[in-house]
Design a protein around this motif. Sequence first.
Motif, short mmCIF file in Angstrom:
data_model
loop_
_atom_site.label_atom_id
_atom_site.label_comp_id
_atom_site.label_asym_id
_atom_site.label_seq_id
_atom_site.Cartn_x
_atom_site.Cartn_y
_atom_site.Cartn_z
N GLN A 1 -28.02 -8.83 -2.25
CA GLN A 1 -29.23 -8.19 -1.68
C GLN A 1 -29.25 -8.17 -0.11
N LEU A 2 -28.98 -9.44 0.56
CA LEU A 2 -28.79 -9.66 1.94
C LEU A 2 -27.85 -8.79 2.47
N ILE A 3 -26.70 -8.50 1.74
CA ILE A 3 -25.66 -7.49 2.36
C ILE A 3 -26.30 -6.12 2.54
N ARG A 4 -27.08 -5.72 1.36
CA ARG A 4 -27.60 -4.27 1.70
C ARG A 4 -28.64 -4.20 2.67
N LYS A 5 -29.56 -5.49 2.46
CA LYS A 5 -30.69 -5.44 3.39
C LYS A 5 -30.12 -5.36 4.97
N LEU A 6 -29.22 -6.21 5.17
CA LEU A 6 -28.93 -6.26 6.57
C LEU A 6 -27.97 -5.01 7.07
N ASN A 7 -27.45 -4.35 6.15
CA ASN A 7 -26.52 -3.17 6.40
C ASN A 7 -27.47 -2.04 6.79
N ASP A 8 -28.65 -1.85 5.87
CA ASP A 8 -29.65 -0.96 6.44
C ASP A 8 -30.33 -1.27 7.54
N ALA A 9 -30.92 -2.53 7.79
CA ALA A 9 -31.62 -2.85 8.81
C ALA A 9 -31.03 -2.72 10.21
N LEU A 10 -29.52 -2.92 10.25
CA LEU A 10 -28.63 -3.08 11.43
C LEU A 10 -27.99 -1.56 11.56
N LEU B 1 0.72 -1.14 0.03
CA LEU B 1 0.02 -0.06 -0.05
C LEU B 1 0.72 1.29 -0.01
N GLU B 2 0.45 1.91 -0.75
CA GLU B 2 1.46 3.23 -1.02
C GLU B 2 0.73 4.54 -0.93
N GLY B 3 0.34 5.17 0.27
CA GLY B 3 -0.53 6.33 0.56
C GLY B 3 -1.83 6.33 0.21
N ILE B 4 -2.62 5.42 0.75
CA ILE B 4 -3.94 5.42 0.67
C ILE B 4 -4.64 6.49 1.54
N ASN B 5 -5.75 7.16 0.92
CA ASN B 5 -6.67 8.07 1.76
C ASN B 5 -8.08 7.59 1.24
N MET B 6 -8.65 7.36 2.37
CA MET B 6 -10.06 6.67 2.14
C MET B 6 -11.07 7.56 3.27
N LYS B 7 -12.12 7.60 2.99
CA LYS B 7 -13.19 7.90 3.98
C LYS B 7 -14.38 6.86 3.98
N ILE B 8 -14.74 6.13 4.93
CA ILE B 8 -16.15 5.36 4.79
C ILE B 8 -16.97 5.79 5.81
N PRO B 9 -18.06 6.31 5.31
CA PRO B 9 -19.34 7.01 6.02
C PRO B 9 -20.08 5.97 6.70
N ARG B 10 -20.65 6.34 7.91
CA ARG B 10 -21.38 5.62 8.68
C ARG B 10 -22.75 5.27 7.71
N GLY B 11 -23.30 4.07 7.88
CA GLY B 11 -24.59 3.55 7.27
C GLY B 11 -24.67 3.15 5.74
N LYS B 12 -23.31 3.19 5.11
CA LYS B 12 -23.18 3.07 3.74
C LYS B 12 -22.44 1.89 3.42
N VAL B 13 -22.44 1.43 2.31
CA VAL B 13 -21.86 0.13 1.76
C VAL B 13 -20.76 0.63 0.68
N VAL B 14 -19.57 0.34 1.26
CA VAL B 14 -18.56 0.86 0.31
C VAL B 14 -17.78 -0.27 -0.16
N ALA B 15 -17.37 -0.21 -1.52
CA ALA B 15 -16.51 -1.45 -2.18
C ALA B 15 -15.39 -0.94 -2.46
N ILE B 16 -14.41 -1.80 -2.29
CA ILE B 16 -12.90 -1.66 -2.65
C ILE B 16 -12.54 -2.74 -3.79
N MET B 17 -12.25 -2.19 -5.00
CA MET B 17 -12.15 -3.00 -5.93
C MET B 17 -10.69 -2.92 -6.71
N GLY B 18 -10.30 -3.77 -7.54
CA GLY B 18 -9.05 -3.93 -8.10
C GLY B 18 -8.44 -5.35 -8.48
N GLY B 19 -7.53 -5.26 -9.19
CA GLY B 19 -6.90 -6.55 -9.48
C GLY B 19 -6.47 -7.38 -8.26
#
Length: 270
Positions: free
Chosen positions: A183-192, A22-40
């Motif tokens: 869909q379970l990931i999305r629904k459980l995130n919102d329900a919890l 990892l080389e200089g990662i800057n990232m903000k993960i907001p409350r209540g959201k579903v955020v994906a990290i993608m790449g090869g």
Amino acid sequence: MFDDVLVDIRDLHFKFDERPVLEGINMKIPRGKVVAIMGGSGCGKTTLLRCIGGQLRPTAGSVRLEHHQVCKMSHDELYRLRRKMGMLFQFGALFTDMSVFDNVAFPIREHTDMSEAMIRDLVLMKLEAVGLRGASALMPGELSGGMARRVALARAVALDPMLVMYDEPFTGLDPIALGVIGQLIRKLNDALGATSIMVTHDIQESLLIVDYIYFVSQGKIVAEGTPDEIRASNDPFVHQFVHAAPDGPVHFDYPAPSVQQDFMREAARA
């Protein structure tokens, strides 16, 4: 991007021995959201997840979870903090000698003093949420891949964590199971009312359920945006990833000398 940030990563660096990951990662993960990290493969996604969870200490930079500086916490402090985290490992990682019920009950028994009657009710509620209450007595070896992933998801949210991390939740699933898990990931995130970080290669499913996406390449953030912004992006990296194009910034071959150089070197040695 968002105002209420749960995870704040600043200038994060990590090396295995002398090899930078990892080389200089800057990232903000907001409350209540579903955020994906993608790449090869091998770009540092899972390493980043482990730094957030405190399994790895970064070479430099910081990871803040709420008011906690994860990189500076002691082992005991991390143990207490992880009670507020859930983790879905690749392929589920269920305990093979425990029943479905006992797999989901494990974190509750480990971290709380609840009575067995309360644990039973809570476990059955979590299994009901993923559609597997009727499978509570089965062993992992009796489950399909999609069912095992759903049990692992129930275990990950057993303690109603504020942060749930998913490491390749869609790997090895058929299209139907993949859609159900997404869909379970999305629904459980919102329900919890939780926050979810999802490391994945599955761009199409992710675009349906996430709020924001970060793209990582060679240990750096190379692109980011909402699903709509990603779909409309003309960035070469994003375009190659979204459309699975063989040609682009991401190369299939690992860096190596030319074939001619390698063969000439071997011929010289002979």
